[in-house]
Design a protein around this motif. Structure first.
Motif, mmCIF file in Angstrom:
data_model
loop_
_atom_site.group_PDB
_atom_site.id
_atom_site.type_symbol
_atom_site.label_atom_id
_atom_site.label_comp_id
_atom_site.label_asym_id
_atom_site.label_seq_id
_atom_site.Cartn_x
_atom_site.Cartn_y
_atom_site.Cartn_z
ATOM 1 N N ASN A 42 -48.371 -11.243 -10.888
ATOM 2 C CA ASN A 42 -49.197 -11.452 -9.699
ATOM 3 C C ASN A 42 -50.510 -10.696 -9.839
ATOM 4 O OD1 ASN A 42 -47.243 -12.979 -8.105
ATOM 5 N ND2 ASN A 42 -46.049 -11.100 -8.190
ATOM 6 N N PHE A 43 -51.575 -11.377 -9.500
ATOM 7 C CA PHE A 43 -52.904 -10.821 -9.628
ATOM 8 C C PHE A 43 -53.565 -10.745 -8.249
ATOM 9 C CE2 PHE A 43 -51.883 -12.987 -13.625
ATOM 10 C CZ PHE A 43 -52.015 -11.924 -14.505
ATOM 11 N N PRO A 44 -54.691 -10.074 -8.145
ATOM 12 C CA PRO A 44 -55.374 -9.962 -6.852
ATOM 13 C C PRO A 44 -55.691 -11.318 -6.248
ATOM 14 C CG PRO A 44 -56.291 -8.396 -8.425
ATOM 15 C CD PRO A 44 -55.350 -9.277 -9.199
ATOM 16 N N ASN A 45 -55.795 -11.319 -4.912
ATOM 17 C CA ASN A 45 -56.180 -12.504 -4.137
ATOM 18 C C ASN A 45 -55.174 -13.637 -4.257
ATOM 19 O OD1 ASN A 45 -58.638 -11.253 -3.354
ATOM 20 N ND2 ASN A 45 -59.489 -11.775 -5.368
ATOM 21 N N GLY A 46 -53.911 -13.291 -4.498
ATOM 22 C CA GLY A 46 -52.873 -14.304 -4.485
ATOM 23 C C GLY A 46 -52.738 -15.110 -5.750
ATOM 24 N N PHE A 47 -53.509 -14.823 -6.789
ATOM 25 C CA PHE A 47 -53.385 -15.557 -8.036
ATOM 26 C C PHE A 47 -52.118 -15.106 -8.772
ATOM 27 C CE2 PHE A 47 -57.896 -15.722 -7.100
ATOM 28 C CZ PHE A 47 -58.164 -17.070 -7.295
ATOM 29 N N GLY A 48 -51.477 -16.030 -9.433
ATOM 30 C CA GLY A 48 -50.249 -15.688 -10.144
ATOM 31 C C GLY A 48 -50.068 -16.525 -11.394
ATOM 32 N N LEU A 49 -49.347 -15.979 -12.339
ATOM 33 C CA LEU A 49 -49.015 -16.676 -13.581
ATOM 34 C C LEU A 49 -47.503 -16.711 -13.718
ATOM 35 C CD1 LEU A 49 -49.862 -17.944 -16.307
ATOM 36 C CD2 LEU A 49 -49.780 -15.638 -17.266
ATOM 37 N N LYS A 50 -46.936 -17.894 -13.810
ATOM 38 C CA LYS A 50 -45.488 -18.081 -13.887
ATOM 39 C C LYS A 50 -45.154 -18.786 -15.193
ATOM 40 C CE LYS A 50 -41.663 -20.259 -11.366
ATOM 41 N NZ LYS A 50 -41.311 -21.033 -10.154
ATOM 42 N N VAL A 51 -44.324 -18.114 -16.028
ATOM 43 C CA VAL A 51 -44.009 -18.625 -17.359
ATOM 44 C C VAL A 51 -42.505 -18.676 -17.530
ATOM 45 C CG1 VAL A 51 -44.310 -18.290 -19.838
ATOM 46 C CG2 VAL A 51 -46.130 -17.596 -18.258
ATOM 47 N N LYS A 52 -42.010 -19.802 -18.009
ATOM 48 C CA LYS A 52 -40.575 -19.910 -18.302
ATOM 49 C C LYS A 52 -40.303 -19.220 -19.637
ATOM 50 C CE LYS A 52 -36.798 -23.202 -19.001
ATOM 51 N NZ LYS A 52 -36.386 -24.624 -18.998
ATOM 52 N N ILE A 53 -39.403 -18.215 -19.606
ATOM 53 C CA ILE A 53 -39.131 -17.438 -20.825
ATOM 54 C C ILE A 53 -37.719 -17.659 -21.362
ATOM 55 C CG2 ILE A 53 -40.780 -15.642 -20.190
ATOM 56 C CD1 ILE A 53 -38.357 -13.896 -19.415
ATOM 57 N N GLY A 54 -36.888 -18.421 -20.663
ATOM 58 C CA GLY A 54 -35.542 -18.622 -21.194
ATOM 59 C C GLY A 54 -34.654 -19.399 -20.258
ATOM 60 N N GLU A 55 -33.392 -19.557 -20.677
ATOM 61 C CA GLU A 55 -32.397 -20.303 -19.920
ATOM 62 C C GLU A 55 -31.053 -19.590 -20.020
ATOM 63 O OE1 GLU A 55 -32.381 -24.020 -21.893
ATOM 64 O OE2 GLU A 55 -34.220 -24.768 -20.955
ATOM 65 N N HIS A 92 -30.430 -17.802 -23.673
ATOM 66 C CA HIS A 92 -31.385 -18.193 -24.717
ATOM 67 C C HIS A 92 -32.786 -17.874 -24.221
ATOM 68 C CE1 HIS A 92 -33.213 -20.325 -28.030
ATOM 69 N NE2 HIS A 92 -33.890 -21.091 -27.181
ATOM 70 N N LEU A 93 -33.465 -16.958 -24.913
ATOM 71 C CA LEU A 93 -34.814 -16.541 -24.529
ATOM 72 C C LEU A 93 -35.823 -16.988 -25.573
ATOM 73 C CD1 LEU A 93 -34.177 -12.920 -23.201
ATOM 74 C CD2 LEU A 93 -34.378 -15.035 -21.895
ATOM 75 N N TYR A 94 -37.004 -17.334 -25.107
ATOM 76 C CA TYR A 94 -38.096 -17.748 -25.993
ATOM 77 C C TYR A 94 -38.899 -16.499 -26.350
ATOM 78 C CZ TYR A 94 -36.824 -21.956 -23.364
ATOM 79 O OH TYR A 94 -36.120 -22.969 -22.753
ATOM 80 N N GLU A 95 -38.580 -15.916 -27.488
ATOM 81 C CA GLU A 95 -39.191 -14.642 -27.874
ATOM 82 C C GLU A 95 -40.711 -14.740 -27.978
ATOM 83 O OE1 GLU A 95 -37.560 -11.990 -27.923
ATOM 84 O OE2 GLU A 95 -35.475 -12.636 -28.022
#
Length: 575
Positions: free
Chosen positions: A316-329, A341-344
């Motif tokens: 989460n970044f200032p002003n409500g900006f966000g980065l969401k990344v799928k890293i595994g299952e 299972h993680l995506y290294e």
């Protein structure tokens, strides 16, 4: 909750399909017979979370959950999985649901998290609860933690005006489901001029400075004709379906399939709406189909299915900006070692490192030190004390040495405690008696004459009978001596103030050396010399056994009495 408050007749007329997390209390068919939950069970969630902790070598975890049935159930399952894998709770905050009780203890919950040394905290509960109040307060105060939670707490969809990043990121477990075809395109091209619904308009158009008229007008005023959600969604909304949205998506198709089957069978018993509700309920319970994204929905077995999870890392970044990344299952249906299972590469890209921030109570002990657990402390918290002398041979392989030592110590301790030596002595003695009995029965000793050893003399000797039997007994004794030597050798480094295993090792080595030397000497002599060799070997081996064991004891008793005191023995044992 609404269904349970209605009178029995009224509750039978209300057919409910719920979305959101699965609740065990709502699965009681006797109390709530006409309720269907679309969400699968979260029983695999504790295992999924612990698997992630083990992957990142976290063993010191904080937990903040709502103090209700769902929270208690997760705590019970999570505690069981953590104990199996030596993962410990740094603190457990059970946040009360009632606001007045929460406000009286809010400082306690704050102190728990601010004073804890853990870097990882699990958040589990409803987003419209007192737990959410605590979470927002912790974030606003800049508490730096890795939050581990579920998709309900996906903060990238919330509008916030923050001036700094308030955490090390959030790890989210979301139910796995395929992407809805065309959904992103629909949202990106959605234009306010095409839709008149006031509530749809209020979703996000205020970011375009659009005004919603007071009356229910058919069009929106002052909105750009080419405005769309494409830019807005990238900033404030997640472009994928949430778990609740996906459950609603399946609920709509479930009702449609049930109604379709009911209409095909022309069900009409003349009872009007009440009868149709009962019939629709019976069709819903038997409904099963494949939804448009290719996933199976089975209302008969939905209660018993376990959820599979996608794991996301959110910054989460200032002003409500966000980065969401799928890293595994995570899937509970795979073998135990293959469930996570993680995506290294993705983890390294999103965090700058393949490893997350560490979260341990005590760092691993270095070479030459071992763990010392303190009474009353968690198993993950320990001190490092120097290893006893000779426990670790060198610094290149301390872990291997300690494991081998622990294995040998446990094995020897097991045999001693179980009374195995008594059985071994009895069995070995019985074997020797049987062999000797057979020897005496088949070929007993007899009187013989020796005319070759001494020139001009006839010597009367005792003939042993069967030579093979003699060597069998000799070989049997040799095998016992070798086994005793090996056992004493393995136990030579067991920690003790006065370790007899080392003395036994040396005495058995002397014993074996005497009898290995005896064999060639015995075969190279004849007559009276053979008897001398036998007697000498017996005396030397016996004297060696007794001397190597008892002489050091006598030395300790006579010349080092201070080392035999009870205080010294306890001091050595405790260290």
């Amino acid at each position: 909750m609404v269904g349970t408050c209605l009178d029995p007749y009224r509750s039978q007329q209300v057919l409910q399909l719920t979305y959101g997390p699965f609740h065990t209390i709502l699965s009681d068919d006797e109390k709530i017979p006409y309720l269907h939950q679309m969400a699968p069970k979260d029983t695999a969630l504790p295992l999924a979370m612990v698997s992630l902790m083990l992957h990142f070598n976290w063993n010191w975890i904080g937990l903040a959950i709502s103090d209700n049935d769902q929270g208690s159930q997760l705590l019970s399952h999570l505690r069981r999985e953590m104990e199996k894998n030596t993962v410990c709770f740094a603190f457990v905050s059970l946040i009360p649901v009632k606001m007045d009780l929460y406000m009286s203890r809010v400082e306690v919950y704050y102190n728990q998290i601010i004073t804890s040394s853990t870097n990882v905290v699990i958040i589990y509960g409803d987003t419209d609860s007192t737990l959410a109040v605590s979470f927002r307060m912790w974030e606003s105060l800049g508490i730096q933690r890795i939050w581990v939670t579920t998709s309900q707490w996906d903060v990238t969809t919330s509008k916030r005006d923050l001036t700094l990043d308030t955490s090390h990121g959030t790890l989210i477990f979301a139910q796995h489901h395929s992407e809805i075809s065309g959904f992103k395109t629909f949202v990106q091209t959605l234009n306010p001029l095409k839709y008149s619904d006031e509530y749809l308009a209020r979703l996000g158009w205020m970011s375009f400075n659009c005004e919603v008229s007071a009356s229910k007008c058919e069009t929106l005023k002052n909105c750009s004709s080419n405005a769309s959600l494409e830019w807005l969604m990238r900033q404030t909304f997640d472009m994928a379906f949430s778990d609740a949205s996906y459950d609603i998506y399946n609920a709509v198709y479930t009702v449609a399939h049930a109604l379709h089957e009911m209409l095909l069978q022309q069900v009409d018993d003349g009872k009007g709406h009440y009868g149709n509700c009962l019939k629709l309920h019976s069709f819903l319970r038997k409904t099963h189909f494949t939804n448009p994204v290719g996933e199976k929905v089975n209302m008969n077995q939905r209660v018993y299915q376990q959820a599979e999870y996608d794991i996301f890392h959110v910054w989460n970044f200032p002003n409500g900006f966000g980065l969401k990344v799928k890293i595994g299952e995570f899937s509970p249906y795979f073998p135990h070692c293959q469930q996570l299972h993680l995506y290294e590469d993705v983890i390294e890209w999103s965090t700058g490192n393949r490893q997350m921030l560490p979260s341990v109570c005590s760092a691993d002990c270095g070479p030459g030190f071992r763990k010392f657990l303190q009474e009353g402390m968690a198993a993950c918290c320990f001190d490092c004390i120097p290893c006893p002398e000779n426990e670790v041979a060198n610094e290149t392989s301390p872990a291997t040495k300690i494991l081998k030592y622990n294995y040998r110590a446990s094995l020897v301790r097991y045999f001693l405690v179980s009374g195995a030596p008594n059985y071994i002595i009895s069995i070995c003695t019985l074997i020797q008696i049987i062999v000797c009995a057979i020897w005496l029965q088949v070929s007993p000793p007899s009187i013989d004459t020796d005319t070759h050893s001494e020139h001009g003399q006839i010597i009367i000797v005792c003939k042993k009978g069967s030579v093979n039997a003699f060597y069998c007994i000799l070989g049997y004794h040799g095998s016992l001596a070798l086994g005793s030597f090996i056992l004493a050798f393995l136990a030579r480094n067991l920690p003790d103030k006065f370790n007899e295993s080392k003395l036994l090792t040396f005495s058995m080595l002397l014993f074996c050396s005497v009898w290995v030397t005896f064999l060639p000497v015995y075969h190279s002599t004849k007559g009276k010399a053979m008897v001398v060799v036998e007697v000498f070997s017996i005396l030397v081996s016996s004297a060696g056994l007794l001397g190597c064991i008892f002489i050091p004891k006598c030395y300790m008793i006579l010349f080092k009495p201070e080392r035999n005191s009870l205080e010294k023995i306890r001091e050595k044992t405790s260290s």
